[in-house]
Design an enzyme around this catalytic site. Structure first.
Site, mmCIF file in Angstrom:
data_model
loop_
_atom_site.group_PDB
_atom_site.id
_atom_site.type_symbol
_atom_site.label_atom_id
_atom_site.label_comp_id
_atom_site.label_asym_id
_atom_site.label_seq_id
_atom_site.Cartn_x
_atom_site.Cartn_y
_atom_site.Cartn_z
ATOM 1 N N LYS A 132 -35.843 83.703 85.453
ATOM 2 C CA LYS A 132 -37.187 83.965 84.960
ATOM 3 C C LYS A 132 -37.129 83.638 83.471
ATOM 4 C CE LYS A 132 -40.659 86.601 83.263
ATOM 5 N NZ LYS A 132 -40.853 86.777 81.797
ATOM 6 N N SER B 106 -35.194 95.026 76.656
ATOM 7 C CA SER B 106 -35.575 96.373 76.246
ATOM 8 C C SER B 106 -35.267 97.385 77.341
ATOM 9 C CB SER B 106 -37.067 96.416 75.941
ATOM 10 O OG SER B 106 -37.804 96.278 77.145
ATOM 11 N N ARG B 107 -35.196 98.648 76.920
ATOM 12 C CA ARG B 107 -34.981 99.733 77.864
ATOM 13 C C ARG B 107 -36.131 99.820 78.860
ATOM 14 N NH1 ARG B 107 -32.696 105.415 75.597
ATOM 15 N NH2 ARG B 107 -32.800 106.672 77.488
ATOM 16 N N GLY C 77 -38.158 97.423 79.862
ATOM 17 C CA GLY C 77 -38.103 96.286 80.779
ATOM 18 C C GLY C 77 -36.990 96.446 81.798
ATOM 19 N N GLY C 78 -35.825 96.849 81.316
ATOM 20 C CA GLY C 78 -34.686 97.028 82.217
ATOM 21 C C GLY C 78 -34.959 98.093 83.261
ATOM 22 N N GLU D 181 -28.731 95.179 80.460
ATOM 23 C CA GLU D 181 -28.139 95.554 79.169
ATOM 24 C C GLU D 181 -29.323 95.872 78.278
ATOM 25 O OE1 GLU D 181 -27.711 95.257 75.768
ATOM 26 O OE2 GLU D 181 -26.564 93.395 75.689
ATOM 27 N N CYS E 26 -27.660 93.361 69.982
ATOM 28 C CA CYS E 26 -27.472 94.567 70.787
ATOM 29 C C CYS E 26 -26.432 95.470 70.147
ATOM 30 C CB CYS E 26 -26.976 94.196 72.185
ATOM 31 S SG CYS E 26 -27.878 92.847 72.910
#
Lengths: 526, 526
Positions: free
Chosen positions: B182, B240-241, B243-244, B263, B300
């Site tokens: 994606k 991002s948190r 999104g993850g 991650e 990160c």
């Protein structure tokens, strides 16, 4: 001695709330009654496990291996009381439970040897390259560390080998993780005997008390409290799909989600290839029914689905299997609940309008007895209703009649993840079998030829796992040496002073483990 | 050539729905516009990946390694157009992107060497013991197989090394998994150039078209459709948190839940031990600010938290760091969205009543520029408000002043999972550091001494991972050779005819891989 205790580390507690176990063969309530541990016992056990973690996870391979061997000795030292109690609580026969005790002790010893050997540490070193341009490379050392305290939920169908000191406990302890066991309410006396044996081994080994706790109980709230506790870092479970998924949901909903290794549900397809079916269909039928009915069919690897191309040879197989099943003895199931679920599952298949009942086993006099069941259906019907592919725990199987190998492939491709698939094949079936291997391999943890899936060897190469819902984590095995990897995580140490490194990656290699340097294995210094 | 295409295997498509990318340094909209792939393109790409899986996962190590090397060559063959486009789309400087291209190509070549070496197969053989009593042992052979098609979500902050042909794609392809990418909407031109390079390598290597597809898009629906597709068996994500976690939820809610390697979030604590702080606090301060502001802090592993005992030496460190930061240049951030999130995070810290602003960097003329920020607070305040421990993506850090080493330990123990922790330590700090190692190791993927966490080596021993929320699966790494294990699962073959076994575990060992027999390593036949 069995007195219904909770073992919170070294502390023995009794709870006011009590429960009892039942002899499934007689329906009789057994004595004594047992403490039903509550959330506060769970919290205390988890806190002790967290406190024990730094010291226990830093034990040397030798000390940890000796501890696992001490547990094995303590279990053997219980003597016949353990077998008698397990017989009374499970309805399983003596020979089976003696064999299971041997397996339990054997897997503790296997993990002791695995721990000593050291490959599980995956010690990997990329030495510093101070002169590399444009940038120097630091010294990098990776090692597997224990993940943290582990919650273990024993299985009803292996009151020794997959319960208090079973495969999950052995592999978690081998990895360096303290264990909090939620005792299975179907065999609390057996559980307590084994828990006390582990307790004695902890004491004799001079380990912190929190390395092991045992929480008997029959409430869902107890299991939920253990899995939700922040000290717990992974979960091992063997049981029903519903139970496993409940734990997965709790673990995923935590502030810190944790891995759950739940071994749940499998119908273990058996594929009868044409040449083998033609050559030895009747012998196969007898062996199949033996595997199907062994232990009342209460194995995760019980063969619940048979796939073959419709032919006179398949008709003969079905006839012979039906005859063998008709002659089969009823067998006591583990609990009244398991028995009633089995009956419901069998009734649903018997009443399904696309399913024919081939045979039922003999009906006995006793309570909670499984009466074997064999059904058949066409592939089209099987493909049209996913419910036909759901596990009926116990000695129930369905023969699915396919038009050709392509249709067998479609049925296999439609299946959920499985623990095993079995090929009954002869020389002439090799091309057909070869074409199926990739389709099958993508869906199972183990493929076997010309045997039966029941009977799981505890060894280095075993995989007792598989994609969902066989397990909640198809990247792992719960049986065999590789089960230790479930409870480890890698940590990299960059430019740390040698004296601060874990021994496995310190320069002097004091544990003498084999290591990888620049991606290549060093010769083992042993 | 960039024309906004979707690459569904070998097929080039254009969608009616379009989106554009923006040069964050100027705010200017770039040409051309890009296809926004929809659910039907996702379904087609996933179906092609599933169709390609059997053939691709069965490629020899040599063929697969050569394919990875061919991708590296094709990326280099794009030439400067790739660097220019990535500069325009990311605001990152030329030298950084040239370095990142080197890393991208380097990690493809590293995985080629890993694939050839063969340890990733973990080939393990327990030979039959036909005479064992009471039961013979069957022949058991275990090998790691590719998990299936993998969905990859690239990161905005590494438009080359963690995007279309980045670490997740390289490790998934190395494992034998087709990949559906994606595309990140922040760098669609860069993405398309790289996607076409992979496409060319697929063609040149004679592999099935479905081995790789590229779906550019800016809708959440596109990502959801890919992760929900039954053909997809694992997910790699860096971002991002929020999104993850969205992907984790979709993956967990599937009929067949699948692993997600996301991650997400880390503040990478740096601990300044007393002796080191006393001896070289000012030099440390300069180096710290350099690590903090490098690449606008968009790593990160950016050091967002500094822990030390309050002392005149810490005061001097803070003063020197503040001075260095005040002098620091503003830097363009990757996207307007990232820039505004950074400003919100910094404003929240600046307005927090327990937090003091030490310094801000220089304000520039351009748009979307990060102005560095350094804060301080007491440990008590930090412990009282978990929000102070949340990541602010960009060059923002907070110095937390502790009373003693025990309080530093409590702060570390309160932290969520982290990618890294850094020790600044001298000889005299060893005892303090040793006491912290277990507490830190339980919470991070990498511990480093006397360096800075930014700059992640791609090697065998690297771990770029860590407990939640650093990643969604702390048992893995997304950087380095061990990343291949994320996309493998073990399968056991029991008594299968030799001709049906995967080559790695066939008797003749045609791939010449090192194997384990009865738990002990054979000498590699190479």
């Amino acid at each position: 001695m069995i007195d219904g205790s909770i073992l919170v580390g070294a502390e023995i507690r009794q709870a006011t709330a009590r429960f009892t176990s039942v002899n499934p063969a007689t329906g009789e309530t057994l004595t004594p009654d047992f403490s039903s541990a509550d959330a506060s016992a769970a919290a205390d056990a988890c806190a002790l496990a967290a406190a024990a973690f730094p010291a226990y996870s830093a034990t040397t391979p030798e000390d940890r291996a000796a501890f696992l061997e001490a547990i094995a000795e303590q279990i053997l030292a219980i003597g016949d009381e353990l077998i008698e109690r397990a017989m009374a609580e499970s309805g399983l026969p003596r020979a089976r439970l003696e064999g299971e005790r041997g397996r339990t002790v054997g897997q503790l010893r296997l993990f002791a040897s695995v721990v000593r050997q050291g490959d599980w540490l995956d010690a990997t070193i990329d030495p510093a390259l101070p002169d590399r341009a444009p940038l120097p490379r630091p010294d990098l050392r990776r090692v597997n560390l224990a993940i943290g305290p582990v919650a273990v939920f024993g299985a009803s169908n292996f009151p020794l080998a997959f319960s208090v000191a079973g495969g999950d406990t052995a592999s978690a302890l081998a990895a360096g993780c303290p264990v909090v066991v939620k005792g299975h309410p179907a065999h609390p006396g057996t559980g307590e005997l084994v828990a006390r044996a582990i307790r004695a081994a902890v004491d004799a080994s001079g380990l912190p008390a929190g390395v092991f706790s045992y929480l008997p109980g029959e409430t869902n709230a107890l299991g939920e409290a253990i899995v939700a506790d922040p000290a717990i870092k992974a979960v091992g479970f063997t049981g029903s799909r519903g139970g496993g998924l409940a734990l997965v949901r709790i673990a995923a909903g935590r502030e810190e989600p944790i891995p759950v290794y739940a071994e749940m549900s499998s119908i273990n397809p058996v594929i009868l290839f044409p040449a083998a079916l033609e050559a030895r269909g009747e012998a196969m039928a007898t062996a199949f029914v033996q595997s199907l009915t062994m232990g009342a069919g209460q194995f995760c690897t019980n063969p619940g689905l048979v796939l073959a191309i419709g032919s006179p040879a398949l008709d003969a197989f079905v006839t012979a299997a039906g005859a063998a099943l008709t002659d089969s003895q009823p067998a006591t199931m583990l609990t009244p609940g398991i028995h009633s679920s089995f009956e419901q599952g069998v009734d649903a298949l018997a009443g399904h309008n696309a399913v024919t009942t081939v045979a039922r086993g003999r009906v006995g006099e006793g309570v909670n007895q499984a009466v074997g069941a064999l059904f058949q259906a066409d592939a089209e019907a099987f493909l049209a209703d996913r419910a036909l592919g759901h596990e009926v725990f116990g000695s129930s199987a369905i023969v699915v009649r396919c038009r050709d190998m392509a249709e067998i492939g479609r049925v296999v491709a439609s299946l959920e993840g499985q623990l095993t698939a079995t090929f009954q094949m002869d020389e002439g079936d090799q091309d057909d079998a070869r074409a199926l291997v990739p389709i099958v391999a993508a869906r199972v943890g183990r493929i076997l030829a010309n045997g039966w899936p029941t009977g799981v060897e505890v060894s280095h190469a075993m995989v007792h796992g598989g994609p969902f819902p066989a397990t909640s984590d198809g990247r792992s095995t719960s049986v065999g040496a590789a089960a230790i990897y479930r409870f480890l995580r890698p940590v990299c140490f960059q430019n740390l002073p040698d004296s601060l490194l874990p021994p496995a990656i310190a320069e002097a290699n004091p544990w003498g483990v084999a290591r990888r340097v620049e991606g290549q294995r060093e010769g083992s210094p042993r």
